[in-house]
Design an enzyme around this catalytic site. Sequence first.
Site, PDB file in Angstrom:
ATOM      1  CG  HIS A 279      -0.269   0.020   2.526  1.00 52.28           C
ATOM      2  ND1 HIS A 279       0.210   1.162   3.113  1.00 52.28           N
ATOM      3  CD2 HIS A 279       0.018  -0.992   3.384  1.00 52.28           C
ATOM      4  CE1 HIS A 279       0.755   0.871   4.292  1.00 52.28           C
ATOM      5  NE2 HIS A 279       0.659  -0.435   4.473  1.00 52.28           N
ATOM      6  CG  ASP A 280      -0.465   4.311   1.241  1.00 53.42           C
ATOM      7  OD1 ASP A 280      -1.241   5.168   0.791  1.00 53.42           O
ATOM      8  OD2 ASP A 280      -0.785   3.498   2.131  1.00 53.42           O
TER       9      ASP A 280
ATOM     10  N   GLY B 162       5.106  -1.490   2.141  1.00 55.57           N
ATOM     11  CA  GLY B 162       4.320  -0.266   2.060  1.00 55.57           C
ATOM     12  C   GLY B 162       5.180   0.986   2.031  1.00 55.57           C
TER      13      GLY B 162
END
Length: 261
Positions: free
Chosen positions: A120-121, A138
């Site tokens: 994520h991100d 992440g």
Amino acid sequence: MRIHPTAIIEDGARLHESVIVGPYSIVESGAVIGEGCRIESCARIYGMTRMGAHNRVCHGVTLGSEPQDLGFRPELARPLTIGDHNQFKENVNISCGIKSDDGTRIGSHNYWMAFSHAGHDCIVGDHNILANTATLAGHVEVEHRTFLSGQVAVHQFCRIGAYAMVAGVSGVPQDVPPYTLVDGHRARIIGLNLVGLRRAGFTQEQRSRIKSVYRLIFTSGLRLAEALVEAERTYPSPETGHIVHFIESSRRGVLSFGRDL
């Protein structure tokens, strides 16, 4: 639009009329798929995915899936935004965002080999290659024209500088500076990515200057801040500016040298 009869396209998904969707694939409501994209068999495009043009999504790929984060809740999901002309080979997995408003962002012309993953991100630029099972935790940032070899694991919040190469089965605990070659269980810099630089058209003069900059920064005995100033004074160039800015902006610190340049 060519949709295989076994595919599921949920109401609310937006697909360009030229998109091809293969057998047993699922495109969830909210997903946006751009012109010329090809989604092959058994892929799943989750609802937070926004995909540009002419991407190829191979068998078993999952894009925009739930982040592997114990604190995740559906209302926290942020988009996965993908550019153009990417290839996602078999069983690639890329998570949607959770912590930043812009979510996970993938640029254009990237090649993701089988089982590679971005958490994520993450922010991934253009013209990067991730070999089989290369893994970004992440919040990892990858600039452009990098090569991450097989079974590379990049720690969360690390950055990979432009034109860098990470050798296979390496663990990356800190930032990888631009133009370098790194290797090791706990990766260290072992030189410049000379093959990649030559292929990208860097001249001998440019390569020698980059090498001199790194020698000054890491082996001159100057304090880091002093060495960065001296590097820009002695070797002014776009490449030097890139290196200096990358190191100055590092939050985790950069990898050390495993041997002399």
